[in-house]
Structure formats: C-alpha cells, structure tokens
Design a protein around this motif. Structure first.
Motif, PDB file in Angstrom:
ATOM      1  N   GLY A   1       0.957  -1.193   0.055  1.00  0.00           N
ATOM      2  CA  GLY A   1       0.052   0.162   0.095  1.00  0.00           C
ATOM      3  C   GLY A   1       0.882   1.167  -0.187  1.00  0.00           C
ATOM      4  N   ARG A   2       0.410   2.383  -0.312  1.00  0.00           N
ATOM      5  CA  ARG A   2       0.962   3.678  -0.486  1.00  0.00           C
ATOM      6  C   ARG A   2       1.554   4.152   0.717  1.00  0.00           C
TER       7      ARG A   2
ATOM      8  N   ARG B   1       3.471   2.617   2.719  1.00  0.00           N
ATOM      9  CA  ARG B   1       4.645   1.961   3.198  1.00  0.00           C
ATOM     10  C   ARG B   1       5.562   2.008   1.626  1.00  0.00           C
TER      11      ARG B   1
ATOM     12  N   ASN C   1      -2.493   7.923  -7.792  1.00  0.00           N
ATOM     13  CA  ASN C   1      -3.372   8.049  -6.669  1.00  0.00           C
ATOM     14  C   ASN C   1      -4.319   9.141  -6.687  1.00  0.00           C
TER      15      ASN C   1
ATOM     16  N   ASN D   1       5.308  10.479  -2.769  1.00  0.00           N
ATOM     17  CA  ASN D   1       4.077   9.709  -2.795  1.00  0.00           C
ATOM     18  C   ASN D   1       3.313   9.928  -1.194  1.00  0.00           C
TER      19      ASN D   1
ATOM     20  N   ALA E   1       5.773  -0.499  -8.194  1.00  0.00           N
ATOM     21  CA  ALA E   1       4.427   0.075  -8.545  1.00  0.00           C
ATOM     22  C   ALA E   1       3.340  -0.238  -7.384  1.00  0.00           C
ATOM     23  N   LEU E   2       3.634  -1.581  -6.834  1.00  0.00           N
ATOM     24  CA  LEU E   2       2.410  -1.841  -5.962  1.00  0.00           C
ATOM     25  C   LEU E   2       2.896  -1.018  -4.533  1.00  0.00           C
ATOM     26  N   THR E   3       3.979  -0.828  -4.189  1.00  0.00           N
ATOM     27  CA  THR E   3       4.230  -0.024  -2.983  1.00  0.00           C
ATOM     28  C   THR E   3       3.962   1.275  -3.172  1.00  0.00           C
ATOM     29  N   LEU E   4       3.916   1.917  -4.426  1.00  0.00           N
ATOM     30  CA  LEU E   4       3.188   2.966  -4.631  1.00  0.00           C
ATOM     31  C   LEU E   4       1.818   3.103  -4.838  1.00  0.00           C
ATOM     32  N   GLY E   5       1.011   2.006  -4.408  1.00  0.00           N
ATOM     33  CA  GLY E   5      -0.331   2.075  -4.563  1.00  0.00           C
ATOM     34  C   GLY E   5      -1.067   1.600  -5.660  1.00  0.00           C
TER      35      GLY E   5
END
Lengths: 263, 256
Positions: free
Chosen positions: A78-79, A81, A107, A154, B158-162
């Motif tokens: 998730g964004r 972390r 996002n 981010n 990319a996954l950890t950027l959401g």
C-alpha cells in the motif's frame, strides 16, 4: 496508543521449498519502530532481514504474527509504506519528473499539486537540473535518488529501504547516506533500512535491530548512545566521535558470532 | 582477429559482394552460358519490372498484396498484443492459454490451406486466415516471453506506490515491454510476407504471387524474377519502417 509508527508482533515466516520441505526464515520477531525515527535492520546474510522488510511492505505474508502500521494490520502492499530496492527501479520510459510524479498520478493527485510536490522532492535529492532527463542518462547514485524522491513524493508513513546503496561505489554511498540524514531531518519520515554495512548502520540508525541468522531472530536492539540522541550530518564527524569505535567493534563481534560455521 | 570493421570498409565490402553477384549474372547471360529463357539477364529483369509497373498496372497487384499483409497482420496484433501481455503478466492466464497456443505453433500454417479453401472459398478470407494463423501463435508466444522478463522489482515498486494490478499492467508492464513488442512485430511481419506469397501462389488471381504464377504459365521468367525482387524490396521497406518507428517511439533507449 504507543508512539510507534510500525509494530512487528511475533512475526514468523516459513518458506515452502516444495516436495514437503520448508525452511523457517524468520522466527518470532518482535520490535517497534518509533515515529520519525530511522530503524536499521542489521545482520549477516541469511538472517531474514530483507524478508522482514518485505513483510512490512506487504510483499510477503507472515506465516504467524502480525505487522501493525498506524493501528491497522498490514494486509498487502500500500502507498502508506513506500519501498526503495537495491536494484534500480526507475521507469526508463519516463523522465525523472514523470517518475517522481508516478505514485501521485496513479493515486489521483491533481496535476498542479503533483508538479509542485515532484519539483520539491526532486530538489530535495538534488536532481533539479536533471528533471527532464531519462533515467538511462543518469548514474547509479542519481537513479537511486530518483527512486527515493518518487517514494517520498507519494507521501508514505514509512519509507522502507532494502540495501538501497549496495550497488553504489564507496564515495557515492557516503553521499547517499548523508542525503538520507538530510531527508530524514527535513521530512520527518519514519525509515526502516536494511543493510549489512556496519558503518552505514551506525551512521543512519536511531536504533539498530540486530538479527541472528538461520532462522532470523532479534539478537539485540542497540541504540547508538554516543550520538546522544542527535543525528550526525557527515561521516568524518561520525567516525571521529568517542564511542563510534566501541560500537563498531561490538557489532563486528555480533557479526562474527553469527557468521561462525559458515564460509 | 576479431577487430571491429570500420563503416567505410563495411560499405565497400557490402556493395562489393552485390557487384560480384550481378557481375557473374551479367557475364553468364552475356556469354550465353545459361539458357536465356530460364535465366534472363538482370538488365532485362529490371526493364520488365519498370514495364510491369508503368505499362501493365502491376502496382494494383502490389497494393492488394500489401493490403492483405497489413489487414491480416493488424488483426493478429490486435489479438496477440493484449493476450500475450496478459499471459506474461498473470500466470493463471498463461495456464489457460499456453497449452493451446503452443500446440498450434507446431502445426504448419500452409497445411491449413485445403481446409481454408473449403471453408472460405477463393475470396480474400482464406488468404487473410492463412496469414493470421501463420503469425498469431508465434506473436503471442514472443510477446508473452518478453512480458515475463519485466523485472519483478518494477512491479513491486508500483505496488508499494499504491498501484492495483490493472494499473501495474497498463502503466508499468506494458510500457516496459513495448519496445520488445515492436521488435517482435518486426520479426513476425517478415513471416507474414512469406505466408502471403504462399497464399497467392496457391489460390489467387490477384496479388504479386498470382502475377508470378501467371508468368510461369507463359514462361516469362523475367516477370517471375521481377516479382521476387519486388517482394524483397517491400520486405526491406517494411523492416526499415519498423526500425524507424522503434527509434522514434523509444528515444530513451538511445541515450546510454
């Protein structure tokens, strides 16, 4: 409510090797990462430190225990972390600016705010002159700066870094370490950094969590007392402080104990 | 021993080998060493090519052939690009389609010609179908394999950027693999030309291949050789077009 940004509660990880075999990589690890602090996970190879970090990121699932961030149990990536990897992860088809905007764009951050934040974080990592360059035009250290700016822009609650400077040459590594201190001071970001470099650990850490190997367990939590609660901005200053050598020697002994019996 | 060769030397030797080839050909025809009916002189072949285009509307046949290749190849790409990327990105999608696709790759496309003729008659459909079958399964496999080489760290970043899976595929995996997709298309377009000629030789009254078969009936070897030269030139042109597209579309690959 504790002042922990991240709580690791009795986390274990068993990897399935197939044909009924499995290996216990991480065994009942527990520690807290205080808000706005830099926590360094240190240990010999095979201690599962990268696995612990990947579980924090949600890229691996704990076999037992849980990881809690801001009161919520981590369920997946998730964004909140952000993660910086050792390997270069710049998106080669995007300019530096568009790389840094990437997370905000997906996002749904408005274009104006996106541009403004991107410019701010590009400036923070010292790449303003290269904002319109492609990553392939940049050196390794500059690419890691892009990755750091992209992650920070981010707005994560925690910045996770997996041996982020391992692929860089020595002097670039110092500069990057000093950059991280600067970034931590300016942005008050909570960071968890995995490394096997003792000097890097001592320089960056507000707290070192030393992991033993096979399986990974918390061997010792160490606060570098000689820094007296202050971060040190440059490395010459660090290594000339009283107490630096004692701590490094202590960490070396821990490393040697853990490395015993292995090549 | 393995010292690189400079550009001027490469140009000279590149032109030289062709000069030698035509030199032997001209000499052999000029001295009457070969039967003029079977091996016409090169100058005659070029004169015929000129005549075909400017006096006998060969251009129409060429356009028909190009149209067939582009139509069939376009349809193949429209299916293969999304499917190949999805198969490369998601193992469960690969598990569904890969056994099917890889089996078809071992069936030579020309072996379908009789059945295609029975199904579709002699119009455009069987030719397009042959090209489509001949190209699509290789294209899917190539694109899938390229997609699998997209580094896991890019996906995880990319996954950890959401990013959700859809965003990962559209904004990371696809742009990352796109240069390789264009390269795969370039390779498979050459194959499409091969199948086109087969289709036109076997069952067609129009197109370059059909012209060549007509010429055979009247023993016009010069026209057959013209057809071969035109097909070669077209293949080269399309290849250059793809190479140019690749250079213009992906400037970031040039900058290292």
């Amino acid at each position: 409510m504790t002042d922990a940004a991240l709580e690791i509660r009795a986390v274990s990880k068993r990897f399935d090797l197939g044909r009924g075999k499995s290996v216990l990589a991480v065994d009942g690890i527990g520690f807290d990462v205080a808000r706005n602090s830099i926590c360094v996970l240190l240990g010999p190879s095979g201690c599962g430190k990268s696995t612990v970090l990947r579980m924090m990121a949600g890229l691996e699932t704990p076999t037992a225990g849980e990881i809690v961030i801001g009161g919520r149990t981590v369920q997946g990536p998730g964004r909140d972390r952000g993660m910086v990897f050792q390997a270069y992860t710049s998106f080669d088809w995007l300019s530096v600016r568009r790389n840094v905007e990437f997370g905000m764009k997906i996002n749904g951050v408005a274009p104006d705010e996106r541009r403004e934040r991107a410019a701010r974080f590009i400036d923070l990592v010292g790449l303003t002159k290269f904002a319109d360059a492609y990553p392939s035009q940049l050196s390794g250290g500059m690419r890691q700066r892009v990755a750091i700016a992209r992650t920070l822009a981010n707005g994560p609650e925690v910045l996770l870094m997996d041996e982020p400077f391992g692929a860089l040459d020595a002097e670039t590594r110092w500069l990057m370490q000093e950059l991280m201190i600067d970034v931590a001071e300016k942005t008050s970001t909570t960071m968890v950094i995995v490394t096997h470099d003792l000097e890097e650990a001592i320089f960056l850490a507000d707290k070192i969590v030393f992991l033993s190997s096979h399986p990974g367990r918390v061997k010792q939590e160490i606060v570098p007392e000689f820094k007296q609660g202050q971060r040190i901005a440059d490395k010459e200053d660090l290594v000339s402080r009283d107490g630096y050598g004692t701590l490094e020697a202590h960490l070396m002994r821990l490393m040697r104990e853990e490395g015993r019996g292995q090549p | 021993m393995r010292a690189p060769v400079g550009r001027p030397q490469r140009m000279i030797s590149g032109i030289g080998i062709w000069a030698l080839f035509f030199g032997v050909w001209v000499t052999a025809s000029g001295l009457g060493l070969v039967n003029d009916l079977l091996v016409p002189a090169p100058q005659k072949v070029f004169a015929t090519t000129w005549d075909l285009f400017f006096a006998r509307d060969f251009g129409g046949d060429v356009l028909i052939s190009i149209g067939r290749v582009l139509a069939a190849f376009g349809m193949a790409c429209a299916v293969a690009v999304p499917l190949g990327v999805m198969m490369g990105a998601f193992p469960w999608i690969e598990a569904i389609f890969a056994p099917f696709v890889s089996a078809w790759r071992y069936l030579p496309a020309p072996s379908f010609i009789p059945i295609l003729l029975m199904w579709f008659g002699t119009g455009e459909a069987p030719k397009l179908a042959l090209l489509f079958i001949g190209v699509i399964f290789f294209l899917i496999t190539l694109i899938m394999d390229h997609t699998k080489t997209v580094r896991e760290e890019l996906v995880e970043t990319a996954l950890t950027l959401g990013a959700n899976p859809r965003t990962v595929v559209l904004r990371v995996i696809f742009p990352s693999v796109l240069p390789d997709i264009v390269t795969a298309m370039r390779q498979m377009l050459a194959m499409a030309w091969t199948y086109l000629v087969i289709a036109e030789i076997v069952a067609s009254t129009t197109g370059i291949g059909a012209m060549m078969m007509r010429a055979r009936r009247f023993l016009n070897t010069d026209e057959i050789l013209s057809g071969i030269i035109v097909i070669g030139a077209l293949g080269l042109l399309f290849d250059l077009a793809f190479a140019t597209l690749h250079r213009l579309a992906f400037p970031y690959l040039r900058t290292r």
